[in-house]
Design an enzyme around this catalytic site. Structure first.
Site, mmCIF file in Angstrom:
data_model
loop_
_atom_site.group_PDB
_atom_site.id
_atom_site.type_symbol
_atom_site.label_atom_id
_atom_site.label_comp_id
_atom_site.label_asym_id
_atom_site.label_seq_id
_atom_site.Cartn_x
_atom_site.Cartn_y
_atom_site.Cartn_z
ATOM 1 C CB CYS A 277 -0.957 0.000 1.177
ATOM 2 S SG CYS A 277 -2.243 -1.248 1.004
HETATM 3 P P1 NAD Z 1 -4.328 -8.718 -3.711
HETATM 4 O O1 NAD Z 1 -3.403 -8.551 -4.837
HETATM 5 O O2 NAD Z 1 -3.908 -9.470 -2.476
HETATM 6 O O3 NAD Z 1 -5.690 -9.404 -4.212
HETATM 7 C C1 NAD Z 1 -6.368 -9.038 -5.372
HETATM 8 C C2 NAD Z 1 -7.168 -10.246 -5.839
HETATM 9 O O4 NAD Z 1 -7.992 -9.852 -6.958
HETATM 10 C C3 NAD Z 1 -6.302 -11.400 -6.356
HETATM 11 O O5 NAD Z 1 -6.660 -12.590 -5.675
HETATM 12 C C4 NAD Z 1 -6.625 -11.491 -7.849
HETATM 13 O O6 NAD Z 1 -6.575 -12.811 -8.345
HETATM 14 C C5 NAD Z 1 -8.041 -10.941 -7.862
HETATM 15 N N1 NAD Z 1 -8.480 -10.454 -9.181
HETATM 16 C C6 NAD Z 1 -7.817 -9.683 -10.061
HETATM 17 N N2 NAD Z 1 -8.566 -9.481 -11.169
HETATM 18 C C7 NAD Z 1 -9.735 -10.123 -10.971
HETATM 19 C C8 NAD Z 1 -10.921 -10.303 -11.759
HETATM 20 N N3 NAD Z 1 -11.045 -9.766 -12.972
HETATM 21 N N4 NAD Z 1 -11.913 -11.032 -11.227
HETATM 22 C C9 NAD Z 1 -11.798 -11.608 -10.013
HETATM 23 N N5 NAD Z 1 -10.704 -11.479 -9.237
HETATM 24 C C10 NAD Z 1 -9.688 -10.752 -9.700
HETATM 25 O O7 NAD Z 1 -4.798 -7.248 -3.308
HETATM 26 P P2 NAD Z 1 -5.080 -6.650 -1.848
HETATM 27 O O8 NAD Z 1 -3.805 -6.487 -1.093
HETATM 28 O O9 NAD Z 1 -6.218 -7.394 -1.240
HETATM 29 O O10 NAD Z 1 -5.570 -5.181 -2.262
HETATM 30 C C11 NAD Z 1 -6.784 -4.967 -2.954
HETATM 31 C C12 NAD Z 1 -7.071 -3.481 -2.950
HETATM 32 O O11 NAD Z 1 -7.256 -3.024 -1.598
HETATM 33 C C13 NAD Z 1 -5.942 -2.610 -3.508
HETATM 34 O O12 NAD Z 1 -6.504 -1.506 -4.147
HETATM 35 C C14 NAD Z 1 -5.197 -2.156 -2.272
HETATM 36 O O13 NAD Z 1 -4.522 -0.944 -2.461
HETATM 37 C C15 NAD Z 1 -6.331 -1.984 -1.282
HETATM 38 N N6 NAD Z 1 -5.958 -2.122 0.126
HETATM 39 C C16 NAD Z 1 -5.068 -3.076 0.486
HETATM 40 C C17 NAD Z 1 -4.733 -3.217 1.832
HETATM 41 C C18 NAD Z 1 -3.724 -4.259 2.269
HETATM 42 O O14 NAD Z 1 -3.248 -4.167 3.397
HETATM 43 N N7 NAD Z 1 -3.396 -5.231 1.443
HETATM 44 C C19 NAD Z 1 -5.328 -2.380 2.798
HETATM 45 C C20 NAD Z 1 -6.258 -1.437 2.378
HETATM 46 C C21 NAD Z 1 -6.564 -1.309 1.029
#
Ligand code: NAD
Length: 443
Positions: A277
């Site tokens: 992030c």
């Molecule tokens: P991640 O990369 O762990 O997970 C994303 C998931 O989306 C993956 O499993 C991927 O396979 C799936 N995906 C991608 N394209 C897809 C589609 N077309 N259909 C279905 N699934 C699909 O991401 P994350 O860390 O969970 O982060 C997600 C969002 O949340 C980002 O924008 C991030 O900035 C935000 N965020 C993350 C955190 C954190 O601590 N990780 C905290 C707050 C906000």
């Protein structure tokens, strides 16, 4: 309520599991069949404390199911959260996943007769939900936002390593939406969080709240590193003592208590921030600001200071040995913070890359994140150690980069094993008098 969540990463899976635990019926959608299979078998594809037990309880009672069938998930739910990744592509935020998912949801909405609410939970730059997601949904569904469906933005503030705890005990819930109906739907989703401040907002304000929050925390870290580096250079001043004094300010204490407030966890010198992030979000905000004619000089420096910080660990090493080529060192900790297997942008990997490029032989140990680090570092020649004891005996230099609680045992183990390596503590986790040869960031 019936809820679908697209993307089952750290945010999507934790959100889905916790909302199911609170009584909703949740369908988690992901492209990755392996993840979907694992979730349906009650297995967590990520390491997150508290998640395994909670997930099994939800899957075994069918309150949570996973699927690759996005259309069906949308058609059988009332609210869809988008929780896919939003990486930084080197120039700006990469919205490819968001656009794809918005198109797919829009196409599903074309077949739906009842009102539906689509909510962006991913972190997206201000304007994305209203100017990119909403028009795609309208085009693909053939319906009008505010008529056949609502569009909202509900940023997520959980931290990896304490994601379940954070999701269940939020400090605020931002209810972004194009209209009251959308915000009311979100309020219904979060109805069981009755003591938590709810903040209705426009979608763009909701998006900006998330960036401002992350940018503030990243700024505090780079500020602390700048002060810590100066303390090191001045000598006779330990940044740990300085920050302990700073934390006693009434502005930084929990109300009515002598204890430092949680914000002070960002006011400590270290090897720099990482994770999925802070680096990408601050860079995306800078790029977005520049697109609108704002240079964002402060945040540019926050990133620059951060990128230089792993080099500070190398400089500390050079105080003991000028020549690095051929040296062997052990890196303790690979994840970007403790209690997670996430190594994205981890300062440990940045440090390892620098060391390898300098011709250093690197040994590494992490209680959880070694497989992820191995995958991220690929062919790079790193020797992964089986245990902390194994790691301690390998070289004369220990570089502590992630403050896993297990590393608190390092002084005792060194004593027991009769070893006296140079310990360079990037996190200032250990008592500086607890090992024979100690140095660290900010000392
Ligand atoms: P991640 O990369 O762990 O997970 C994303 C998931 O989306 C993956 O499993 C991927 O396979 C799936 N995906 C991608 N394209 C897809 C589609 N077309 N259909 C279905 N699934 C699909 O991401 P994350 O860390 O969970 O982060 C997600 C969002 O949340 C980002 O924008 C991030 O900035 C935000 N965020 C993350 C955190 C954190 O601590 N990780 C905290 C707050 C906000």
């Amino acid at each position: 309520m019936r809820i679908s969540i697209i993307g089952t990463g750290y945010v999507g899976l934790v959100t889905g599991t916790c909302l199911a635990y609170r009584g909703h019926s949740v369908t988690c959608v992901d492209l990755d069949e392996k993840k979907v299979k694992a979730i349906n078998a009650g297995e967590t594809p990520i390491y997150e404390p508290g998640l395994p037990g909670l997930l099994i309880a939800q899957t075994s009672t069918n309150r949570l199911r996973a699927t690759t069938d996005l259309e069906r998930a949308v058609l059988t739910s009332e609210v869809t959260f988008i929780a896919v990744g939003t990486p930084f592509d080197g120039k700006s935020i990469d919205l490819t996943f968001i656009r794809t998912v918005a198109s797919q949801i829009g196409a599903a909405l074309r077949k739906k007769e009842t009102y539906h609410t689509v909510v962006v939970k991913s972190t997206v730059v201000p304007g994305t939900t209203d100017r990119i997601v909403l028009p795609i949904l309208e085009k693909e569904s053939g319906k009008r936002a505010g008529g056949g469906f609502g569009v909202g933005m509900n940023p997520e503030f959980l931290s990896e390593g304490s994601a379940v705890q954070d999701f269940n005990n939020p400090d605020r819930i931002v209810l972004g939406g194009i209209d009251k109906r959308t915000q009311d739907k979100l309020r219904e989703v979060y109805a069981s969080f009755n003591e938590v401040p709810m903040l209705p907002a426009s979608n763009s304000t909701a998006e900006m709240i998330k960036y401002a929050s992350n940018a503030l925390q990243a700024t505090l870290i780079s500020f602390s590193n700048e002060i810590g580096n100066l303390c090191s250079d001045l000598g006779d001043i330990d940044a740990v003592d300085v920050m302990a004094g700073v934390h006693l300010s009434q502005y930084l204490r929990s109300e009515g208590s002598a204890r430092p407030a949680p914000i002070t966890s960002f006011l400590k010198a270290g090897p720099g921030f990482g994770g999925s992030c802070f680096p990408k979000d601050v860079k995306a905000l800078i790029a977005h600001g520049q697109h609108y004619g704002n240079e964002m000089p402060l945040l540019q420096e926050v990133i620059r200071t951060n990128e230089e910080q792993p080099w500070r660990m190398v400089e500390l090493l050079r105080e003991y040995t000028k020549e690095l080529e051929g040296l062997s060192v052990t890196v303790l900790g690979l994840s970007f913070k403790p209690e997670t297997d996430d190594v994205r942008e981890s300062p440990a990997l940045a440090l390892i890359t620098i060391l390898l490029n300098e011709g250093v032989k690197v040994f590494a140990y992490d209680p959880i994140a070694m497989p992820a680090a191995q995958k991220a570092l690929g062919e790079r020649d790193v020797t992964y150690c089986d245990s902390l004891e194994d790691a301690l005996g390998r070289t004369d230099y220990l570089l502590l980069v992630t403050s896993w609680s297990e590393f608190g045992k390092v002084p005792e183990l060194l004593n027991k094993l009769d070893l006296a390596p140079i310990v360079i503590d990037g996190r200032r986790q250990l008592d500086k008098n607890s090992v024979k040869n100690y140095s660290g960031i900010g000392l």
